[in-house]
Design a protein around this motif. Structure first.
Motif: not given
Ligand SMILES: Nc1ncnc2c1ncn2[C@@H]1O[C@H](COP(=O)(O)OP(=O)(O)O)[C@@H](O)[C@H]1O
Ligand SMILES: O=P(O)(O)OC[C@H]1O[C@](O)(COP(=O)(O)O)[C@@H](O)[C@@H]1O
Length: 327
Positions: A168, A170, A239, A243, A248-252
């Motif tokens: 992924r 991130f 993001a 996208e 596809e991304t994930r964010t923190c």
């Protein structure tokens, strides 16, 4: 070297708290008491001066705090100090309490406050650099930066594990509305593919092109470290941009986790040495100075010069070498 006019000193912690502020308070109080000075600790930064909220700090009152994050005095952002009436009231209160000198531990804003105060109050003032952002001139390093960095680095390592498992992308947002120090050092230390900082114009097209290149070169998991102030909209905007190109991304968002925790060794060391140095500087009669660390040396730099120092930018050449490292 003793300054005969110095009997009672005040100390406060102001602005964003930073790990190591307690270690600094301890060093200040112990050094002052050793030299027979009385120490008044104002609560919640300049607000304590304005409201007359303070406590007498003796040697025992700072026991067992060198390892604690936060600040036993509390901190605050105190808007009254932005107006002449507020500064005048602070000056009047300091005079009324018989304070001969004030030590201010904080960031840029807190040092601005110290400069304003010096225009209305004749006591000695020394500032100490306390902010996780490392964005203060007149010193190479600020108290709290190293601990925040370790926290952010730990987050990158953890994100990389799960990013690898899922192939992924991130995005990690770290603190720094105006300064990219945390993002830059975290990105380099954590092996991030991309690092976005306020000091460098944000260009989504470049990021997209590079993501495509990474993927073409067989890189599956990608980590992008984004400073809060890297672009309008912060990490959420980044993001959306990525996208929008089908990735596809994930964010923190790491947030205030970076401000807490036990200070690492370098922050304790810096805080302790500068705390002692600041009291010694008061005893030597110095005023309107920032007590900082330049190279290996403790240095006094006039507060106004420290605030005007535009050279204290993060080393952006690290962005260039990261092109090699992310290959
Ligand atoms: N220009 C200024 N003049 C007077 N006081 C200021 C000024 N800027 C900030 N301060 C005081 O210092 C406090 C801390 O500043 P802030 O910018 O919030 O945090 P930091 O010191 O961590 O940069 C403010 O809440 C205010 O009381
Ligand atoms: O805690 P707050 O008031 O939300 O402020 C968050 C800001 O404070 C910081 O943690 C420290 O900044 P300052 O040293 O300027 O106070 C920044 O990194 C962050 O943008």
């Amino acid at each position: 070297m003793n300054n005969q006019r110095l009997h009672r000193i005040g100390v406060l912690t102001s602005g964003g708290d930073a790990p190591g502020m307690n270690a600094c308070l301890r060093a200040i109080v112990r050094t002052a008491v050793y030299h027979n000075l009385e120490v008044i600790g104002f609560q919640h930064g300049y607000r304590g001066v304005l409201l007359g909220e303070y406590q007498v700090l003796d040697a025992r009152s700072v026991a067992n705090i060198i390892q604690r994050g936060g600040t036993i005095l509390g901190s605050a952002r105190c808007p009254e100090m932005h107006h002449a009436e507020g500064v005048e009231r602070a000056a009047k209160n300091l005079k009324g309490l018989g304070i001969d000198a004030l030590l201010v531990i904080g960031g840029n804003g807190s040092m601005q406050g110290a400069v304003s105060l010096s225009e209305h109050w004749s006591g000695q003032i020394i500032g100490l650099p306390g902010t996780i952002d490392n964005d203060l001139g007149g010193t190479d390093w600020t108290i709290g930066f190293f601990t925040a960095l370790d926290t952010a680095l730990d987050a990158v390592d953890r994100l990389r594990d799960t990013a690898d498992a899922f192939d992924r992308i991130f995005l990690l947002e770290v603190m720094g509305r105006h300064a990219g120090w945390i993002a830059l050092f975290t990105g380099i230390g954590g092996g991030a593919e991309e690092i976005l900082i306020p000091e460098q114009a944000y260009d989504p097209e470049t990021i997209i092109t590079r993501i495509k290149e990474y993927r073409a070169r067989g890189k599956k998991s990608l980590v992008v470290v984004v400073a809060e102030g890297a672009c309008n909209g912060g990490v959420q905007q980044v993001a959306v941009d990525i996208e929008g190109h089908g990735f596809e991304t994930r964010t923190c968002v790491l947030g205030h986790v970076q401000r807490g925790g036990s200070p690492v060794a370098l922050d304790r060391y810096l805080a302790t040495e500068l705390g002692v140095f600041a009291v010694q500087s008061l005893l030597a009669g110095e005023t309107q100075m920032l007590a900082g660390k330049l190279g290996q040396a403790n240095q006094l730099v006039p507060l106004r010069e420290a605030l005007a120092d535009r050279n204290h930018q993060p080393p952006t050449h690290l962005l260039k070498i990261n092109r090699f490292l992310a290959t």
